[in-house]
Design an enzyme around this catalytic site. Structure first.
Site, PDB file in Angstrom:
ATOM      1  CB  CYS A 104      25.534  50.372  32.087  1.00  0.00           C
ATOM      2  SG  CYS A 104      23.827  50.480  31.538  1.00  0.00           S
TER       3      CYS A 104
ATOM      4  CG  LEU B 125      23.102  45.663  27.544  1.00  0.00           C
ATOM      5  CD1 LEU B 125      23.422  45.350  26.093  1.00  0.00           C
ATOM      6  CD2 LEU B 125      23.535  44.495  28.427  1.00  0.00           C
TER       7      LEU B 125
ATOM      8  CG  ASP C  94      16.100  51.310  35.762  1.00  0.00           C
ATOM      9  OD1 ASP C  94      16.565  51.946  34.795  1.00  0.00           O
ATOM     10  OD2 ASP C  94      16.564  50.208  36.126  1.00  0.00           O
TER      11      ASP C  94
END
Lengths: 83, 652
Positions: free
Chosen positions: B2, B51, B100
């Site tokens: 990202c 992403l 995560d």
């Protein structure tokens, strides 16, 4: 010899010093010590010597005594030409 | 993977914060093309470009905790998140996603800055504490993911890439920092926290930074490179090889965790071959591999790649790369590196990540980092030979070893042993802190002959930069010191950034690096020097650790470092049209970095003969890339932002 010195100086400026002032290079200045020619530049110098002066530089002649200043180069060319 | 960006009020706040966030995050859309998310309150703003790799449906950011006091944006991966999540659940934390990212948030909630020690991953993150009105930033141990920041007009700004700052922060000056250009034209990369742009800093690898109304606290280190004096004891090289193998297997296993397929780069060398073989032997991951095939056979490793493809039966894909391909992509590459570079080598990796993306892959494993931590580079071998000669200066035989260096170079500096000795057998003794790197730095600094007098006067001596590192090198042998310097400077500031993160992210691809799992790095730090390079056998322990998984020819192969044609790319076939603009006298004068006449003579020389020595190759690529940085990031910086970004998540 004088003519060769001028030719050598012109090559060193054209190839390694570019637009630097003429007084940056004395004829006995060490190319390696002053960082003018690096270790790969030496081989470029040898290519030029062989082409320009029609001489063949053997591996055992690739020593700083022969190639590391304008004066050393001029003397080396003289020796090779006279052999 | 990202992109992240944000701001924090240090006494002031930007007008129309939402629009500032949009202007910052939009230029990072290549890092996260799947959508944007925003958070804002009266103190801070956070923006995220996503992403999707883990928790495809639920992983949108910013994410908050149970009582909505903490907000996180995160670029990267935490590979041990399932284990951490299970522990946090046991301790009563409530999760709203499977991601995560949320694991970090709860861990931070519980442990504060100490949470970083538990993360096995590659990350740049920002956590905003709305109750305490503070911001916390952190970056992974080795510097795999980028994080930049600046303070302007009473506001603190941070981002994954500098272009977000130039796009979003009104009135922020854009200028080249001479000190850092001097570092690049000596060390091949910047050396510290200052970026190439004045006033913009990077958060160093393994550091965190806190911000509140009182200002900045830190940066503070939470992890150090683990090189240490050889440990006493009776562990054999076999013991170390077994430990390394076990850790590498686990590092690979963790790095295959994703909700999308994971591929692998296969260069033909030992490192990527080892990683790919570990994937094949220890996991059930379907294997798709990717590589570059150079048109110039001097750089090409197709035969070695094919040997591994045949050995492991991977589904292999190649992108071919000619001089013209490199020249054509180079300006775009520099838009992504955002810094001058002395090599074109990132460019083929830019083309390679494009190939990965065209195959609908988002994640690849690579062998990056092995040479630094396990002693693979020629510079380590060179230093070892130099020290060996220095120990017995009258020996006629020892200097002959120099001929074993650089056999793969067309212009080998070691063709003549005597010349090599003049060059490599310098006055420094092995006790000198930067012994291994001095010859390289001296050659590279020769490229500064092109600086204008005014610019050169602003370039500080590299010794002041090196002094910052000196304390950390005390007590290490020259081999470990050289490894430390390679990791700190070139790995973090060039290989993982210009050649790694930026080239992969340009095509929205995430690289993962099993050799840079911190447990592997810590293991490598403990391996005695004599085992890392046994006599002159580089990466000896790694070869022991993976020998049975690889064809013997790959293990025995003489190391060929990854290289790409430099000057040849621009003059070997057809000169790209843009050279006449970037290297024009008016643009050179305006940028003020290089002497136009000297550059003109260099170009003339390149036209006459495109096969040049080290110095000319580095100088040419350095000058061209600096001019492109000046043009694209300073003079003509421009990103067109849509009136309103379509966002997937807005919270405030």
């Amino acid at each position: 010899m004088e003519e060769n010195i001028a030719t050598i100086r012109a090559f060193i400026f054209e190839s390694f010093l570019f637009d630097a002032n003429d007084d940056l290079l004395q004829n006995d200045t060490s190319f390696l010590d002053e960082g003018i020619i690096d270790s790969t530049g030496v081989l470029e110098l040898v290519d030029w010597l062989e082409e320009r002066f029609g001489i063949s530089v053997e591996d055992d002649e690739l020593v700083p005594e022969n190639l590391d200043s304008v004066n050393a180069l001029a003397a080396f060319i003289d020796r090779k030409k006279s052999n | 993977m990202c992109g992240i960006a944000g701001y924090f009020n240090l006494g002031n706040r930007p007008d129309d914060g939402r629009r500032v966030l949009e202007r910052m995050i939009y230029p990072l859309a290549h890092r996260g093309p799947d959508g944007f998310g925003f958070f804002q309150d009266e103190i801070a703003g956070l923006a995220h470009a996503r992403l999707s790799i883990i928790d495809l449906a639920g992983g949108w950011q910013p994410i908050t905790n149970e009582d909505r006091t903490l907000w996180i944006i995160f670029n990267g991966e935490i590979f041990n998140y399932p284990e951490l999540r299970a522990e946090l659940l046991q301790r009563g934390h409530v999760f709203t996603t499977e991601s995560d990212t949320e694991v970090i948030l709860h861990l931070f909630e519980e442990k504060g800055t100490d949470c970083l020690a538990e993360l096995n991953g590659q990350f740049a993150l920002a956590i905003y504490d709305a109750r305490r009105r503070s911001l916390f930033l952190a970056r992974d141990r080795m510097g795999i993911r980028p994080l930049f920041y600046t303070v302007h007009a009473g506001v603190f700004y941070f981002t994954s890439e500098v272009k977000a700052l130039f796009s979003g922060v009104a009135g922020l000056p854009r200028q080249i920092e001479p000190r850092v250009l001097g570092e690049i034209f000596t060390f091949w990369s910047g050396a510290g926290e200052q970026s190439i742009f004045t006033g913009v800093k990077q958060l160093l690898p393994g550091h965190w930074l806190a911000v509140d109304s009182a200002g900045l606290k830190g940066p503070q280190s939470f992890w150090s490179l683990p090189f240490c004096p050889d440990e006493p004891g009776k562990r054999t090289e076999q013991d170390y090889a077994e430990e390394l193998r076990a850790l590498l297997i686990d590092a690979v296993r963790l790095r295959l965790r994703a909700d999308v397929p994971v591929g692998a780069y296969l260069s033909g060398g030992l490192d990527s071959s080892a990683i790919t073989a570990l994937v094949r032997h220890y996991t059930s991951n379907p294997l798709k591999s990717f590589s570059v095939a150079f048109a110039d056979s001097v750089y090409d490793e197709t035969a070695e790649q094919q040997a591994m493809v045949d050995h492991l039966t991977t589904d292999h894909h190649r992108v071919s790369c000619s001089y013209g391909d490199i020249a054509a992509a180079f300006p775009q590459v520099i838009w992504h590196t955002e810094t001058p570079i002395l090599r074109t080598a990132p460019t083929p990796l830019f083309l390679l990540s494009g190939l990965v993306r065209r195959n609908d892959y988002k994640v690849v494993l690579t062998g990056e980092g092995s040479d630094e931590i396990l002693g693979g580079y020629d510079i380590f071998k060179e230093a070892k030979i130099r020290a060996f000669i220095k120990a017995c200066p009258d020996s006629r035989l020892r200097p002959l070893l120099l001929k074993r260096l650089y056999p793969y170079l067309a212009l080998s500096p070691t063709r003549s042993a005597q010349y090599a000795r003049s060059f490599f057998d310098t006055d420094e003794v092995p006790d000198e802190l930067f012994y291994a790197h001095r010859p390289r730095w001296k050659t590279t600094a020769g490229t500064q002959v092109f600086f204008t007098d005014e610019f050169a006067a602003q370039v500080v001596t590299p010794e002041s930069t090196l002094a910052d590192m000196a304390a950390e090198l005390q007590g290490l042998d020259f081999f470990n010191r050289a490894q430390f310097v390679e990791c700190r400077m070139l790995l973090a500031n060039y290989l993982l950034s210009s050649q790694g993160d930026r080239m992969a992210m340009a095509h929205s691809v995430e690289g993962r690096y099993p050799f840079l799992d911190h447990r592997v790095v810590e293991c490598a730090g403990r391996i005695p020097t004599r085992y890392k390079m046994k006599v002159l056998d580089e990466k000896h322990i790694l070869k022991m650790a993976v020998r049975d998984l690889l064809p013997e020819a790959i293990v025995r192969r003489k190391k060929q470092p990854y290289m790409a044609p430099d000057i040849l790319s621009f003059f070997g076939e057809r000169e790209p049209d843009y050279l006449s603009y970037y290297l024009s006298e008016p643009l050179l004068r305006e940028a003020g970095m290089f002497r136009p006449q000297a550059v003109a003579k260099l170009v003339e020389k390149c036209r006459k003969r495109s096969r040049q020595g080290f110095k000319e190759n580095m100088a040419f690529v350095g000058i061209l890339s600096s001019q492109i940085v000046y043009d694209k990031m300073i003079k003509n910086f421009r990103v067109d932002i849509p009136d309103r970004l379509e966002s997937v998540k807005v919270v405030s």
